[in-house]
Scaffold this motif. Structure first.
Motif: not given
Length: 193
Positions: A173-176, A180-183
């Motif tokens: 979940d943290l990786l997603r 998502l933040r990077q995107l």
């Protein structure tokens, strides 16, 4: 004064050593405290009831064997044959075999109480064994209940502990979220340009 002191010390050591020897000898002569004292001599003959009980059990065990039945059968057959076939002057129990009947009755009258005594002693031993087994079972049940409570407490504690699968899901979940933040940051950087 030095020689007198030495002699005094040596006498004290010798007296102490002899006192120790006397106490060791007294300890050896002392009867064990967990056993009753043997009574003093009396004019009445003393007997050991356990010895009589052990003897009765040995006799009862022998009376209950095929060996006893075989010996008894052989003895009776020889008795009857001797008192029928032997010359008249050598016969000691004529045809109605009254002496044989008396001997068998006497044997039976002694065998029955001895067998009952052996059974009573065996039932006493069985009762003690059953009591010990019952106490052991109670201890085992108590130990099992304690272990069950401990296992239940551990399971409840494990419910609150992070498991490998839970940690893996949280990390995914943290990786997603990071992706998502990077995107989102990458899109906002492109708009700003």
């Amino acid at each position: 004064m030095g020689a007198d002191e030495r002699e005094g010390r040596e006498r004290t050591r010798a007296n102490g050593a002899s006192a120790v020897r006397r106490s060791v000898a007294a300890d050896r002569a002392r009867v064990r405290l967990d056993l009753p004292r043997t009574p003093r001599r009396t004019f009445v003959p003393q007997y050991d009831p356990e010895a009589f009980g052990r003897l009765s059990e040995r006799i009862a065990r022998f009376l209950g064997t095929w060996r006893f039945i075989a010996w008894m059968t052989v003895t009776i057959i020889l008795w009857v044959i001797w008192n029928i076939a032997a010359p008249a002057r050598l016969r000691f129990d004529e045809y109605p075999f009254i002496f044989l009947t008396l001997a068998l009755s006497l044997q039976a009258s002694y065998a029955a109480p001895l067998i009952l005594l052996a059974q009573n002693r065996q039932s006493d031993r069985d009762r003690v064994t059953q009591e010990q087994d019952r106490k052991q079972n109670e201890r085992s049940i108590a130990d099992t209940e304690y272990l069950t409570r401990e296992i239940a407490a551990l399971r409840m504690g494990l419910g609150e502990v992070a498991t490998r699968d839970w940690i893996r899901d949280e990390l995914q979940d943290l990786l997603r979220d990071l992706e998502l933040r990077q995107l989102i940051e990458a899109e906002s950087d492109e708009r700003d340009r």
